[in-house]
Scaffold this active site. Structure first.
Site, PDB file in Angstrom:
ATOM      1  N   HIS A   1      48.550  41.913  34.098  1.00  0.00           N
ATOM      2  CA  HIS A   1      49.710  41.778  33.214  1.00  0.00           C
ATOM      3  C   HIS A   1      49.309  41.660  31.740  1.00  0.00           C
ATOM      4  O   HIS A   1      50.170  41.811  30.858  1.00  0.00           O
ATOM      5  CB  HIS A   1      50.538  40.545  33.579  1.00  0.00           C
ATOM      6  CG  HIS A   1      51.215  40.634  34.913  1.00  0.00           C
ATOM      7  ND1 HIS A   1      52.004  41.709  35.278  1.00  0.00           N
ATOM      8  CD2 HIS A   1      51.219  39.781  35.974  1.00  0.00           C
ATOM      9  CE1 HIS A   1      52.458  41.510  36.509  1.00  0.00           C
ATOM     10  NE2 HIS A   1      51.995  40.355  36.949  1.00  0.00           N
TER      11      HIS A   1
ATOM     12  N   ASP B   1      49.330  45.117  43.873  1.00  0.00           N
ATOM     13  CA  ASP B   1      49.903  43.795  43.652  1.00  0.00           C
ATOM     14  C   ASP B   1      51.426  43.933  43.681  1.00  0.00           C
ATOM     15  O   ASP B   1      51.975  44.952  43.250  1.00  0.00           O
ATOM     16  CB  ASP B   1      49.451  43.258  42.298  1.00  0.00           C
ATOM     17  CG  ASP B   1      49.865  41.823  42.043  1.00  0.00           C
ATOM     18  OD1 ASP B   1      49.017  40.930  42.159  1.00  0.00           O
ATOM     19  OD2 ASP B   1      51.047  41.595  41.713  1.00  0.00           O
TER      20      ASP B   1
ATOM     21  N   HIS C   1      53.635  42.694  41.928  1.00  0.00           N
ATOM     22  CA  HIS C   1      54.224  42.769  40.593  1.00  0.00           C
ATOM     23  C   HIS C   1      53.659  43.981  39.849  1.00  0.00           C
ATOM     24  O   HIS C   1      52.502  44.349  40.048  1.00  0.00           O
ATOM     25  CB  HIS C   1      53.930  41.483  39.807  1.00  0.00           C
ATOM     26  CG  HIS C   1      54.342  40.245  40.536  1.00  0.00           C
ATOM     27  ND1 HIS C   1      53.425  39.394  41.120  1.00  0.00           N
ATOM     28  CD2 HIS C   1      55.565  39.738  40.801  1.00  0.00           C
ATOM     29  CE1 HIS C   1      54.077  38.395  41.710  1.00  0.00           C
ATOM     30  NE2 HIS C   1      55.373  38.582  41.532  1.00  0.00           N
TER      31      HIS C   1
ATOM     32  N   ASP D   1      49.910  39.538  47.223  1.00  0.00           N
ATOM     33  CA  ASP D   1      51.190  38.861  47.145  1.00  0.00           C
ATOM     34  C   ASP D   1      52.364  39.697  47.652  1.00  0.00           C
ATOM     35  O   ASP D   1      53.513  39.269  47.578  1.00  0.00           O
ATOM     36  CB  ASP D   1      51.471  38.353  45.727  1.00  0.00           C
ATOM     37  CG  ASP D   1      51.077  39.343  44.647  1.00  0.00           C
ATOM     38  OD1 ASP D   1      50.735  40.493  44.982  1.00  0.00           O
ATOM     39  OD2 ASP D   1      51.093  38.964  43.473  1.00  0.00           O
TER      40      ASP D   1
END
Length: 314
Positions: free
Chosen positions: A139, A176, A178, A264
């Site tokens: 991120h 991931d 996200h 995740d």
């Protein structure tokens, strides 16, 4: 097949502090991105005897020059300044990012460790590898920390492969849950890198990772986003790898594949709503196999249940 494994106890010393907000009735609880998740994974690799079948790679800190291939000089200096400030137990910056004094040194070690694993592969010492590092990175943007991430480890490693090791084509597969917005930003105008993100639609960051985001300038066509609806599991993820990821890799013909291996999307994870299992991650890792594959962990958020994901992937 020689597999490298990179880990350092200092990665476990990165501390984002507890989550708390007494004004809204939130009792302090352990931060989602905590060392317990990674320590259990490392312990299982040792306890299972798998450590005897991998080549351990020693990390080293990334230099300022290496960090600045992705991040601005001002941003790196700001992190250094906060890290050297011992007046606070926890420094908070950006969106959901915090660290204690000395946090810069640990984050630089995570980025440099990612480079060290790439070097080990490209120098012929290993055929593939796994970097179990924290803090995570996908991120982190050029001049902004967010989503638990300080430096964009995988982007820094990819640019090292391109600009120092002389590769022409590098692919990054990010599964991931996200969206890897920071990694996308780093390469969206660079046709030397193929970036593929498979993530839960509109989870984090909100509004990021739409299917229409395909790159900019000379990088148009080298960014592929696959946002999946909440509740997606084995069928959806395996279909994406069969129909999108593998064909894209075959067409791009990368000399190196890097993987942001966030666990995740597991059905155990509290910060998302996907339904993947350890077998799905094994299949994902097998799907991206080529001459050099570096698997690079992002984060799981439930320690006990997800500790088995890494050995399955390895």
């Amino acid at each position: 097949m020689r597999t490298g494994y990179l880990f350092h106890e200092l990665f476990m010393w990165h501390t984002p502090g507890d989550l708390a907000n007494s004004l809204h009735g939130l009792e302090p609880v352990t931060h989602f991105e905590n060392p317990e998740t990674k320590r259990r994974m490392n312990n299982l690799i040792h306890a299972s005897g798998m450590i005897d079948h991998v080549q351990q790679i020693k990390p080293r800190p990334a230099t300022v020059e290496e960090l600045c291939r992705v991040h601005s000089q001002e941003y790196v200096q700001y992190i250094q300044q906060l890290s050297s400030d011992k007046s606070k137990g926890i420094h908070r910056l950006g969106d959901a990012v915090s660290f204690g004094p000395g946090g810069y040194e640990i984050a630089a070690l995570a980025a440099g460790g990612s480079i060290a694993l790439v070097d080990a592969a490209l120098d012929g010492r290993i055929d593939n590898g796994y970097a179990l590092v924290r803090p995570p990175g996908h991120h982190a943007c050029r001049d902004k920390a967010m989503g638990f991430c300080i430096f964009n480890n995988i982007a820094i490693a990819a640019l090292h492969a391109l600009e120092v090791k002389g590769l022409d084509r590098v692919a990054i597969v990010d599964y991931d849950v996200h969206h890897g917005n920071g990694t996308q930003q780093a390469f969206e105008e660079d046709d030397r890198a193929l970036f593929i993100s498979i993530h839960q639609d509109n989870n984090y960051p909100i509004g990021s990772g739409n299917i229409t985001e395909t790159g900019k300038g000379r990088g148009v066509g080298t960014t592929i986003n696959v946002p999946l609806q909440p509740g997606s599991g084995s069928g959806a993820y395996r279909a994406v790898f069969d129909r999108v990821v593998v064909p894209a890799l075959d067409a791009f013909k990368p000399q190196l594949i890097l993987v942001s291996s966030g666990f995740d999307a597991s059905f155990y994870d509290p910060l998302a709503a996907q339904m993947c299992t350890s077998e799905d991650y094994r299949c994902a890792a097998a799907s991206v196999g080529c001459m050099y594959v570096i698997i690079h962990v992002s984060r799981p958020h439930q320690p006990a249940e997800q500790a088995g994901m890494i050995p399955t992937t390895l």
